[in-house]
Enzyme design. Structure first.
Site, PDB file in Angstrom:
ATOM      1  N   CYS A  78       0.831  -1.217   0.000  1.00  0.00           N
ATOM      2  CA  CYS A  78       0.000   0.000   0.000  1.00  0.00           C
ATOM      3  C   CYS A  78       0.867   1.271   0.000  1.00  0.00           C
ATOM      4  O   CYS A  78       1.452   1.577  -1.030  1.00  0.00           O
ATOM      5  CB  CYS A  78      -0.988  -0.045   1.147  1.00  0.00           C
ATOM      6  SG  CYS A  78      -2.430   0.991   0.826  1.00  0.00           S
ATOM      7  N   HIS A 177      -3.154  -5.318   1.751  1.00  0.00           N
ATOM      8  CA  HIS A 177      -2.470  -5.519   3.036  1.00  0.00           C
ATOM      9  C   HIS A 177      -2.539  -6.979   3.486  1.00  0.00           C
ATOM     10  O   HIS A 177      -3.383  -7.318   4.329  1.00  0.00           O
ATOM     11  CB  HIS A 177      -3.178  -4.696   4.124  1.00  0.00           C
ATOM     12  CG  HIS A 177      -3.065  -3.231   3.960  1.00  0.00           C
ATOM     13  ND1 HIS A 177      -2.047  -2.499   4.503  1.00  0.00           N
ATOM     14  CD2 HIS A 177      -3.861  -2.344   3.327  1.00  0.00           C
ATOM     15  CE1 HIS A 177      -2.212  -1.223   4.216  1.00  0.00           C
ATOM     16  NE2 HIS A 177      -3.300  -1.107   3.498  1.00  0.00           N
ATOM     17  N   GLU A 179      -0.737  -8.383   5.546  1.00  0.00           N
ATOM     18  CA  GLU A 179      -0.388  -8.452   6.978  1.00  0.00           C
ATOM     19  C   GLU A 179      -1.618  -8.325   7.868  1.00  0.00           C
ATOM     20  O   GLU A 179      -1.541  -8.564   9.064  1.00  0.00           O
ATOM     21  CB  GLU A 179       0.655  -7.377   7.325  1.00  0.00           C
ATOM     22  CG  GLU A 179       0.162  -5.940   7.403  1.00  0.00           C
ATOM     23  CD  GLU A 179      -0.047  -5.279   6.039  1.00  0.00           C
ATOM     24  OE1 GLU A 179       0.070  -5.980   5.001  1.00  0.00           O
ATOM     25  OE2 GLU A 179      -0.343  -4.067   6.016  1.00  0.00           O
TER      26      GLU A 179
HETATM   27  N1  LIG Z   1      -3.362   1.887   3.633  1.00  0.00           N
HETATM   28  C1  LIG Z   1      -2.469   2.656   3.066  1.00  0.00           C
HETATM   29  O1  LIG Z   1      -1.256   2.405   3.125  1.00  0.00           O
HETATM   30  C2  LIG Z   1      -2.994   3.889   2.415  1.00  0.00           C
HETATM   31  C3  LIG Z   1      -1.991   4.616   1.550  1.00  0.00           C
HETATM   32  C4  LIG Z   1      -2.250   6.096   1.591  1.00  0.00           C
HETATM   33  N2  LIG Z   1      -3.493   6.433   0.975  1.00  0.00           N
HETATM   34  C5  LIG Z   1      -1.083   6.844   0.952  1.00  0.00           C
HETATM   35  O2  LIG Z   1      -1.251   7.634   0.105  1.00  0.00           O
HETATM   36  O3  LIG Z   1       0.025   6.637   1.332  1.00  0.00           O
END
Ligand SMILES: NC(=O)CC[C@H](N)C(=O)O
Length: 202
Positions: A78, A177, A179
């Site tokens: 992410c 994710h 994890e």
């Molecule tokens: N769950 C996340 O890691 C979201 C990422 C977040 N929206 C970002 O721009 O970094």
């Protein structure tokens, strides 16, 4: 072989325990000297703009860039995926990345329609059926360069067909994710990648 988890911000603990469950030695990394002592790195989910700012404050951004360019195995989930991209769309103007994977990622891409959603994602090279993927204000990958392997795409819902898992040599990234779901297959895949790189380096 020791795997670090970049611990500036985000879901660090979840990655440390997932790696421990994969029988890897894992420890948090904040400072350049801590980065020096690990062979591979996980960059967690969180907020990429904050993470990039803290990386500068902790003096670890340039050392990270050097390790990434030098072939250290890194897995980004992410916000970690955003950190690994060469191009960030809808980022903050001052946002820094590690420019490791030749791809353009769009921040909060699914978020225009929904904040978070879950769905099945099949990953190339990982057996055992589709992942139950959890997306939280997730990016997607809008385009990739020739050297990037696309490993997985969203199959349903908003953004069906969008790329959400990629690999370029020793760099791996997912928009979701693993994890958070107790499914250790992505972490195991990464631990294997890191071990293989460790062996070839001698
Ligand atoms: N769950 C996340 O890691 C979201 C990422 C977040 N929206 C970002 O721009 O970094």
């Amino acid at each position: 072989m020791i795997i670090g988890v970049l611990a500036l911000q985000g879901d660090v603990r979840e990655h440390l325990s997932a790696l421990a469950e994969c029988d890897a030695i894992a420890r948090p990394v904040r400072r350049p000297e801590e980065l020096d002592s690990v062979d591979a790195l996980v960059i967690p989910g969180g907020e990429s703009t904050t993470m990039s700012k803290l990386a500068i404050d902790f003096g670890v951004l340039e050392p990270l860039r050097k390790r990434v360019a030098g072939g250290m195995p890194v897995y980004g989930s992410c916000a970690g995926m955003i950190m690994l991209a060469t191009e960030v769309l809808d980022g903050r103007p001052d946002q820094q990345s590690l420019a490791g994977i030749d791809m353009a990622v769009r921040r909060n891409a699914f978020g225009r329609q929904v904040d978070s959603f879950e769905g099945p994602v099949e990953i190339d090279g990982i057996d055992g059926g589709p992942f139950h993927a959890v997306f939280i204000r997730a990016p997607w990958v809008e385009s990739v360069g020739d050297e990037v392997d696309v490993l997985g795409r969203v199959t349903e819902g908003p953004g069906a067909g969008r790329i959400v898992a990629v690999r370029q040599r020793n760099l791996l990234a997912t928009a979701f994710h693993p994890e958070l779901t107790g499914d250790l297959r992505v972490h195991r895949y990464f631990v294997e990648m890191a071990r293989a790189a460790d062996m070839t380096e001698g």
